[in-house]
Design an enzyme around this catalytic site. Sequence first.
Site, mmCIF file in Angstrom:
data_model
loop_
_atom_site.group_PDB
_atom_site.id
_atom_site.type_symbol
_atom_site.label_atom_id
_atom_site.label_comp_id
_atom_site.label_asym_id
_atom_site.label_seq_id
_atom_site.Cartn_x
_atom_site.Cartn_y
_atom_site.Cartn_z
ATOM 1 N N SER A 77 -2.306 6.547 2.307
ATOM 2 C CA SER A 77 -3.369 5.113 2.103
ATOM 3 C C SER A 77 -4.666 5.034 2.690
ATOM 4 O O SER A 77 -4.090 5.738 3.766
ATOM 5 C CB SER A 77 -2.386 4.448 1.803
ATOM 6 O OG SER A 77 -3.055 2.525 1.603
ATOM 7 N N SER A 78 -5.408 4.780 2.352
ATOM 8 C CA SER A 78 -6.205 4.504 3.545
ATOM 9 C C SER A 78 -6.480 3.498 4.496
ATOM 10 O O SER A 78 -6.797 2.989 5.429
ATOM 11 C CB SER A 78 -8.129 4.019 2.977
ATOM 12 O OG SER A 78 -7.764 3.305 1.840
ATOM 13 N N CYS A 79 -5.331 2.629 4.407
ATOM 14 C CA CYS A 79 -5.228 1.361 4.964
ATOM 15 C C CYS A 79 -4.622 2.359 6.684
ATOM 16 O O CYS A 79 -3.239 1.296 7.236
ATOM 17 C CB CYS A 79 -3.337 0.654 4.900
ATOM 18 S SG CYS A 79 -2.561 2.087 4.304
ATOM 19 N N TYR A 91 3.016 -1.199 5.768
ATOM 20 C CA TYR A 91 3.305 0.044 4.331
ATOM 21 C C TYR A 91 2.744 1.254 5.526
ATOM 22 O O TYR A 91 2.415 2.373 5.616
ATOM 23 C CB TYR A 91 2.576 -0.587 3.794
ATOM 24 C CG TYR A 91 1.557 0.493 2.965
ATOM 25 C CD1 TYR A 91 3.080 1.144 2.187
ATOM 26 C CD2 TYR A 91 0.719 0.945 2.301
ATOM 27 C CE1 TYR A 91 2.627 2.157 0.853
ATOM 28 C CE2 TYR A 91 0.251 1.983 1.883
ATOM 29 C CZ TYR A 91 1.183 2.108 0.857
ATOM 30 O OH TYR A 91 1.091 2.828 -0.058
ATOM 31 N N LYS A 127 2.907 5.272 6.073
ATOM 32 C CA LYS A 127 2.047 6.266 6.142
ATOM 33 C C LYS A 127 1.797 6.469 6.869
ATOM 34 O O LYS A 127 1.749 8.292 7.556
ATOM 35 C CB LYS A 127 0.939 5.547 5.150
ATOM 36 C CG LYS A 127 1.629 5.138 3.807
ATOM 37 C CD LYS A 127 2.100 6.291 2.960
ATOM 38 C CE LYS A 127 2.055 5.470 1.934
ATOM 39 N NZ LYS A 127 2.557 6.558 0.390
ATOM 40 N N HIS A 130 -1.973 -4.226 -7.057
ATOM 41 C CA HIS A 130 -3.124 -4.309 -6.381
ATOM 42 C C HIS A 130 -4.114 -4.933 -7.359
ATOM 43 O O HIS A 130 -3.773 -5.617 -8.359
ATOM 44 C CB HIS A 130 -3.862 -3.361 -6.339
ATOM 45 C CG HIS A 130 -2.795 -1.891 -5.599
ATOM 46 N ND1 HIS A 130 -1.732 -0.712 -6.091
ATOM 47 C CD2 HIS A 130 -2.137 -2.327 -4.246
ATOM 48 C CE1 HIS A 130 -1.231 -0.748 -4.809
ATOM 49 N NE2 HIS A 130 -1.856 -1.102 -3.350
#
Length: 334
Positions: free
Chosen positions: A108-110, A137, A141, A180
């Site tokens: 994920s880009s987070c 989270y 990842k 989301h």
Amino acid sequence: MSNHPRIYVAGHRGLVGSAIVRALRAGGSPKIVTRTHAELELTDQASVRDFFRSERIDEVYLAAARVGGIHANNSYPAEFIYDNMMVQANVVHEAWRAGVRKLLFLGSSCIYPRLAAQPIREEYLMNGVLEPTNEPYAMAKIAGIKLCESYNRQYGTDYRSVMPTNLYGPGDNYHPENSHVIPGLLRRFHEARLSGAPEVVIWGSGRPMREFLYVDDMAAASVHVMNLAPETYAANTDPMHSHINVGTGQDVTIAELARLVGETVGYPGRIAFDASKPDGTPRKLLEVSKLASLGWRASTPLAEGLRRTYAAYLETLDPDRIRTTARPSLTVET
């Protein structure tokens, strides 16, 4: 005998996993192995070990994850870090034990710092403080990326990672609190149109900017990256920075997104913003030139993707099919 690999898609009922299954079938892959959450609990190492021992898997797409928006991440941080770390550790480790040479991990880009320079390049990983609202989270990842890299370095596996931007599309979770942003907005605007509500209030100021990728584009990118020759993937990555960004290279403000969703749904009322609610990261745009140089670009415009996604949402409106559980669920669940 057929030379087609046996491909396990972990999380095949979720947003991304279901799109990967569609992409693989469209590409002619006949040997796709899936398990529901009821059939295989991925946080249980013994069960995962038994699965890999018995199924003779050749390739894995690891799309199973506990996912959710700001509200879900804030409400269940322990579950977001524990479940995701356990799923990733079990699948990667037991795949290696069973001799699986190829695996694609979906992150994920987070994972990137909250205030990363824009657009965000792959090498910005771990160069700053994470966004607090989804830090557990994001940490899980990051651990998934490092799991793949570590097994590659020590055991010579071919485990790759792709980092998608914000995804949306058919198969999403439309829960009013734990979804989301796009599925949440689609549901809220749809219900507001049906009830004749004069106003829809959106969390935050509306100023943050986000990039959105249609999920079938993400699936196509995943298959593309998985099928790259090992020497090509190695030449375009680094052993300790081996992930590849996946996105459109374009972003919009949340206010602009809300207007587009309202137009898609046909909502005629006002749109307001509650600035007392958290905005999250100010901007999160991925730099995607590496994937473009490897021969892949997104093809679905946001307006067209929203139209398709709203059509898919309308098909879920049988009360028995809408996912409205009070807690966010693993994407391997129905």
